[in-house]
Design an enzyme around this catalytic site. Sequence first.
Site, mmCIF file in Angstrom:
data_model
loop_
_atom_site.group_PDB
_atom_site.id
_atom_site.type_symbol
_atom_site.label_atom_id
_atom_site.label_comp_id
_atom_site.label_asym_id
_atom_site.label_seq_id
_atom_site.Cartn_x
_atom_site.Cartn_y
_atom_site.Cartn_z
ATOM 1 N N CYS A 215 0.826 -1.209 0.000
ATOM 2 C CA CYS A 215 0.000 0.000 0.000
ATOM 3 C C CYS A 215 0.865 1.266 0.000
ATOM 4 C CB CYS A 215 -1.003 -0.040 1.139
ATOM 5 S SG CYS A 215 -2.430 1.011 0.813
ATOM 6 N N HIS B 177 -3.220 -5.321 1.720
ATOM 7 C CA HIS B 177 -2.591 -5.536 3.032
ATOM 8 C C HIS B 177 -2.680 -6.992 3.469
ATOM 9 C CE1 HIS B 177 -2.225 -1.254 4.270
ATOM 10 N NE2 HIS B 177 -3.279 -1.087 3.498
ATOM 11 N N GLU C 102 -0.939 -8.449 5.511
ATOM 12 C CA GLU C 102 -0.576 -8.555 6.934
ATOM 13 C C GLU C 102 -1.801 -8.438 7.838
ATOM 14 O OE1 GLU C 102 -0.124 -6.045 5.016
ATOM 15 O OE2 GLU C 102 -0.558 -4.160 6.051
#
Length: 221
Positions: free
Chosen positions: A101, A200, A202
């Site tokens: 991002c 994302h 994560e």
Amino acid sequence: MTVTGRGPDRAPSDEREERGVTAPVIGVLALQGDVREHVAALAGAGADARPVRRPAELDVVDGLVIPGGESTTISKLADIFEMREPIDKRIAGGMPVYGSCAGMIMLAAEVLDGRPDQRGFAGIDMTVRRNAFGRQVDSFEAPVEIAGVEGEPFHAIFIRAPWVERVGAGVEVLGRVTEGPAAGRIVAVRQGHLVATSFHPELTGDLRLHRYFVDLVRAAA
Ligand code: GLN
């Protein structure tokens, strides 16, 4: 356990091979953004993961993740913490970097809808557009298939995300949005040792992309 092959006749390449099976040291640029989530995901994917905020901390990592956050802020803090030149140098030296991002924006050679004073690292030959998916849709989720990553499509989370509008000849498109109004948009790319995604991974507990990056770092070390 018996360790064999030790001795004065061991070639340096043997040492390197042996190190290859231990955890590579991967830093997460900790100027701003979702640093903790990336450290956790990298650790889960087998890396020795740590936040990196100073040049001396950068010196000892085999690879670097630039997290999501706010690229204008990360750009400013990279100058204040005197991290810009050291990171550019390591990238030029072949250090693998993964940007997610805002991290993707920091790895782009050209940024549309950026602030005039924001500057990225010497990164991927691509043009990205900031906040590309529109103001109304602050965040959304969509399935994305990533070339080189097996299994189900990623459940990709986009938060005020960029997309990629142009890639140079040396850039491999790894993934596009497959559904909805943004279908076909490029959201994952790789140029040699540099990888970037608009979304994302994560945040989802799906470690496949972090494993992909850990493998890349291992191969490069
Ligand atoms: N819009 C942010 C930027 O321009 C990126 C958002 C994010 O990283 N989730 O940097």
